[in-house]
Design an enzyme around this catalytic site. Structure first.
Site, PDB file in Angstrom:
ATOM      1  N   ASP A 266      79.320  30.008  52.399  1.00  0.00           N
ATOM      2  CA  ASP A 266      79.019  28.840  51.564  1.00  0.00           C
ATOM      3  C   ASP A 266      77.685  28.974  50.831  1.00  0.00           C
ATOM      4  OD1 ASP A 266      81.387  27.619  52.356  1.00  0.00           O
ATOM      5  OD2 ASP A 266      80.460  26.669  54.092  1.00  0.00           O
TER       6      ASP A 266
ATOM      7  N   GLU B  77      80.759  22.761  41.073  1.00  0.00           N
ATOM      8  CA  GLU B  77      82.053  23.190  40.555  1.00  0.00           C
ATOM      9  C   GLU B  77      82.880  21.961  40.191  1.00  0.00           C
ATOM     10  OE1 GLU B  77      83.592  27.245  42.484  1.00  0.00           O
ATOM     11  OE2 GLU B  77      83.033  25.775  43.987  1.00  0.00           O
TER      12      GLU B  77
ATOM     13  N   ASP C  57      77.699  23.945  46.748  1.00  0.00           N
ATOM     14  CA  ASP C  57      79.064  24.379  47.029  1.00  0.00           C
ATOM     15  C   ASP C  57      79.710  23.353  47.951  1.00  0.00           C
ATOM     16  OD1 ASP C  57      81.311  26.230  47.105  1.00  0.00           O
ATOM     17  OD2 ASP C  57      80.726  26.577  49.195  1.00  0.00           O
TER      18      ASP C  57
END
Length: 369
Positions: free
Chosen positions: A351, A270, A186
């Site tokens: 996170d 991501e 992340d």
């Protein structure tokens, strides 16, 4: 077949430096001349795509009669300028980039030349290049014998250093690895990333560290008379600071991506729009300091070399709002909330929770969940 580039420091003589400066200038000149003519053709036929496709575009050879000094530099460098312009227009027409722009003297000084009939050779700390002949360079590592040199890109930095990037081609068919170890990452503004095991990259934030000194030196530069000896001396100080920050960042990202590529068979991240994040959230300095885009590029090729995978999940996936324990999605979660709490009783660092969700989504893609 696979490609790999090796970068080395060049040490040209004064005469070679002059020829390099001339080549950089000629490449920029030819690029701008061709772009000027192509813009005229584009403006004339932009409403008729079929007619635009049939148009013949200028080549570097066209300008050599009018500007005979173009013959003094490497013709392959000029040919590559044409290829770069063609690629710029292809990217524009496909929607991947904006309309090509003219190059100015402040732009990156570089040119590319290709191997033709053995015109590029390596020998005892020297490299033979078209027009330049033998140039001294620091070969800090060997290029494997089975690697075939295809092209070389010469670059001059803002601090006056010269580098050469040697592009090679070699036979390499990575064997796909059986995926056992998977990790989710992340993006973190402060530490670069937090992984699904709770580990943090602890990025030193090199730009932030040097910001006070950089501001001081830039303030001194602003007081100097532009073009004076003192201005040039101060400009070099500022350029060296920027170069040091860039090198520190690149070194850290290389080492961190190498570590992850060695430990895991698959990394899930991501697919973030960093430019949009820096503008929308007003975190421009932090986003650019981290170099997330560069980090993911390094990670991708390092994993691919070993037959491993990098999976990018959709940027709209609610990784932060989803509970990694029960799967419930919260309606809202402000940036100030650093601890994720769910109605099921689960509590975790925001996170870490997001990284676990990213990992789970990646495993679904792999169908191993």
């Amino acid at each position: 077949m696979a490609n790999k580039a090796y970068q080395f420091r060049l040490y040209p003589t004064k005469e070679q430096e002059q020829l390099l400066a001339k080549t950089f200038g000629c490449v920029r000149f030819v690029y701008n001349k061709m772009l000027e003519e192509r813009i005229q053709i584009y403006e004339k036929f932009k409403d008729d795509k079929e007619a635009l496709k049939k148009q013949t575009f200028p080549t570097p050879a066209k300008y050599k009669k009018e500007f005979p000094w173009l013959k003094e530099v490497d013709s392959l460098a000029l040919a590559n300028a044409q290829l770069n312009l063609q690629k710029a227009f292809q990217n524009f027409f496909s929607g991947r980039a904006g309309f090509p722009k003219f190059k100015n003297r402040k732009a990156k000084q570089s040119y590319t030349t290709n191997v033709v009939n053995g015109n590029i050779k390596l020998s005892d700390g020297y490299i033979k290049l078209p027009k330049l002949k033998w140039v001294k360079f620091k070969q800090h590592r060997e290029i494997p014998a089975h690697h075939i040199i295809k092209a070389c890109t010469l670059t001059k930095t803002k601090t006056g250093k010269y580098f050469i990037s040697i592009l090679t081609e070699y036979k390499h068919q990575p064997v796909p690895k059986e995926i056992k170890n998977v990790v989710g990452l992340d993006f973190s503004m402060n530490t670069l990333y937090v992984d699904s095991e709770g580990k943090r990259a602890n990025y030193p934030r090199f730009y932030r560290q040097a910001l006070e000194k950089l501001t001081r030196e830039q303030r001194v530069l602003s007081r100097r008379r532009k073009g004076s000896n003192r201005w040039h001396k101060q400009r070099l100080k500022v350029a060296k600071l920027h170069e040091k920050i860039s090198n520190q960042r690149k070194d850290f990202l290389h080492k961190e991506s190498h570590k992850l590529a060695k430990l895991y068979d698959c990394v899930v991240i991501e697919d973030l729009n960093m430019k949009g994040m820096s503008q929308a959230l007003h975190f421009g300095q932090s986003v650019h300091d981290n170099g997330w885009g560069m980090f993911t590029s390094f990670l991708q090729y390092k994993l691919a070399e070993q037959g491993k995978k990098l999976i990018k999940i959709d940027k709209w996936f609610p990784s932060s709002k989803t509970c990694s324990c029960c799967g419930q999605v919260r309606e809202s979660l402000s940036l100030s909330e650093r601890t994720f709490r769910c109605e099921c009783g689960f509590e975790s660092d925001r996170d870490v929770n997001a990284a676990i969700n990213i990992k789970h989504e990646g495993m679904k893609r792999l169908a191993i969940a």
